[in-house]
Motif scaffolding. Structure first.
Motif, PDB file in Angstrom:
ATOM      1  N   PRO A  21       0.774  -1.263  -0.124  1.00  0.00           N
ATOM      2  CA  PRO A  21       0.116  -0.144   0.028  1.00  0.00           C
ATOM      3  C   PRO A  21       0.902   1.238  -0.066  1.00  0.00           C
ATOM      4  O   PRO A  21       2.032   1.392   0.473  1.00  0.00           O
ATOM      5  N   THR A  90      -7.883   6.710  -1.559  1.00  0.00           N
ATOM      6  CA  THR A  90      -6.780   5.726  -0.915  1.00  0.00           C
ATOM      7  C   THR A  90      -5.929   6.348   0.117  1.00  0.00           C
ATOM      8  O   THR A  90      -5.098   7.430  -0.225  1.00  0.00           O
ATOM      9  N   TYR A  93      -2.424   8.867  -0.614  1.00  0.00           N
ATOM     10  CA  TYR A  93      -2.545   9.401  -1.795  1.00  0.00           C
ATOM     11  C   TYR A  93      -2.719  10.892  -1.797  1.00  0.00           C
ATOM     12  O   TYR A  93      -3.457  11.581  -0.953  1.00  0.00           O
ATOM     13  N   ARG A 110     -11.882   6.257   3.341  1.00  0.00           N
ATOM     14  CA  ARG A 110     -10.553   6.114   2.837  1.00  0.00           C
ATOM     15  C   ARG A 110     -10.489   4.685   3.079  1.00  0.00           C
ATOM     16  O   ARG A 110     -10.539   3.930   4.283  1.00  0.00           O
ATOM     17  N   ALA A 111      -9.775   4.010   2.040  1.00  0.00           N
ATOM     18  CA  ALA A 111      -9.504   2.580   2.070  1.00  0.00           C
ATOM     19  C   ALA A 111      -7.911   2.389   1.556  1.00  0.00           C
ATOM     20  O   ALA A 111      -7.239   3.498   1.294  1.00  0.00           O
ATOM     21  N   ALA A 112      -7.451   1.368   2.127  1.00  0.00           N
ATOM     22  CA  ALA A 112      -5.869   1.051   2.057  1.00  0.00           C
ATOM     23  C   ALA A 112      -5.528   0.882   0.384  1.00  0.00           C
ATOM     24  O   ALA A 112      -4.162   1.106   0.212  1.00  0.00           O
ATOM     25  N   SER A 113      -6.044   0.726  -0.536  1.00  0.00           N
ATOM     26  CA  SER A 113      -5.768   0.520  -1.781  1.00  0.00           C
ATOM     27  C   SER A 113      -6.722   0.982  -2.731  1.00  0.00           C
ATOM     28  O   SER A 113      -7.945   1.061  -2.580  1.00  0.00           O
ATOM     29  N   ASP A 114      -6.456   1.119  -3.925  1.00  0.00           N
ATOM     30  CA  ASP A 114      -7.300   1.284  -5.221  1.00  0.00           C
ATOM     31  C   ASP A 114      -8.245   0.393  -5.315  1.00  0.00           C
ATOM     32  O   ASP A 114      -9.440   0.468  -5.705  1.00  0.00           O
ATOM     33  N   TYR A 115      -7.652  -0.844  -5.459  1.00  0.00           N
ATOM     34  CA  TYR A 115      -8.484  -2.062  -5.446  1.00  0.00           C
ATOM     35  C   TYR A 115      -9.596  -2.047  -4.663  1.00  0.00           C
ATOM     36  O   TYR A 115     -10.855  -2.182  -4.719  1.00  0.00           O
ATOM     37  N   ASN A 117     -11.025   0.398  -3.086  1.00  0.00           N
ATOM     38  CA  ASN A 117     -11.922   1.489  -3.240  1.00  0.00           C
ATOM     39  C   ASN A 117     -12.968   1.125  -4.545  1.00  0.00           C
ATOM     40  O   ASN A 117     -14.196   1.363  -4.376  1.00  0.00           O
ATOM     41  N   PHE A 129     -15.085   7.594  -7.082  1.00  0.00           N
ATOM     42  CA  PHE A 129     -13.704   7.498  -6.735  1.00  0.00           C
ATOM     43  C   PHE A 129     -12.720   8.017  -7.744  1.00  0.00           C
ATOM     44  O   PHE A 129     -12.982   8.152  -9.051  1.00  0.00           O
ATOM     45  N   GLY A 131      -9.779   8.005  -9.494  1.00  0.00           N
ATOM     46  CA  GLY A 131      -8.776   6.995  -9.885  1.00  0.00           C
ATOM     47  C   GLY A 131      -7.766   7.337 -10.899  1.00  0.00           C
ATOM     48  O   GLY A 131      -7.867   7.840 -12.087  1.00  0.00           O
TER      49      GLY A 131
END
Length: 201
Positions: A21, A90, A93, A110-115, A117, A129, A131
């Protein structure tokens, strides 16, 4: 990653790629636990502990929404048009100064990764999102459950100029001029774009 191999193998440098991450990778780079991060944008905060190479590539930042969203894709004329949506982001970021500042006035999950999200976007817990286009298409190629599930805005909220970040504690620092020369050769030969197409198409 092909670009890493093409950069460092001719220099006689063996590399190990770790998928982390971004927030953790930045922390490791700050501490000198990793030598660098393949692509990221420059920020004032990161410049305190990273050196940057010349640009590797430029990529659009797009607003992604579910393909089955009533009303179709989320488009915008001004960033302020996005204010009433629940946005994903993310951890670690930066989305550029303008969007970062707008997000301070929005509901942001907020989440740990784009995936993660994109998975959350499918559940409806977030509406949009922001991206990176190349990262998104790469994820969609690698994860069949994401394919065909999203639309994006017809304009970008930013065009990111992406660099390789080298930890100021890394033994690679003296090699940055050679890395820059190798990067220019890879760009001129079209090998970076070729690698991006393999990753995303």
């Amino acid at each position: 990653m092909d670009i890493i191999d093409q950069l460092f193998t001719p220099m006689g440098i063996r590399t190990t790629i770790r998928m982390l991450p971004l927030k953790r990778a930045l922390g490791y780079a700050r501490e000198g636990r990793i030598d660098g991060i393949m692509i990221l944008i420059k920020t004032e905060e990161r410049s305190a502990y990273l050196h940057y190479t010349e640009p590797v590539l430029t990529v659009r930042g797009l607003i992604w929404s579910r393909a089955d969203r009533p009303g179709g894709p989320v488009h915008f004329e001004r960033l302020e048009d996005l204010r009433h949506y629940v946005m994903g982001a993310t951890l670690g970021y930066s989305y550029g100064q303008a969007l970062d500042e707008l997000m301070e006035t929005m509901i942001v999950n907020r989440a740990a990764s784009d995936y993660l999200n994109y998975k959350i976007l499918l559940t409806g817990r977030i509406d949009i999102f922001p991206g990176n286009e190349i990262v998104a298409k790469g994820l969609f190629k690698r994860h069949p459950e994401l394919r065909g599930k999203f639309h994006h805005s017809d304009r970008s909220f930013i065009e990111w100029v992406l660099h390789m970040g080298i930890s100021k504690r890394s033994s690679l620092v003296p090699l940055i001029p050679r890395i820059n020369t190798a990067l220019e050769e890879l760009k001129s030969s079209g090998k970076i774009l070729e690698t991006v197409r393999r990753f995303t198409e």
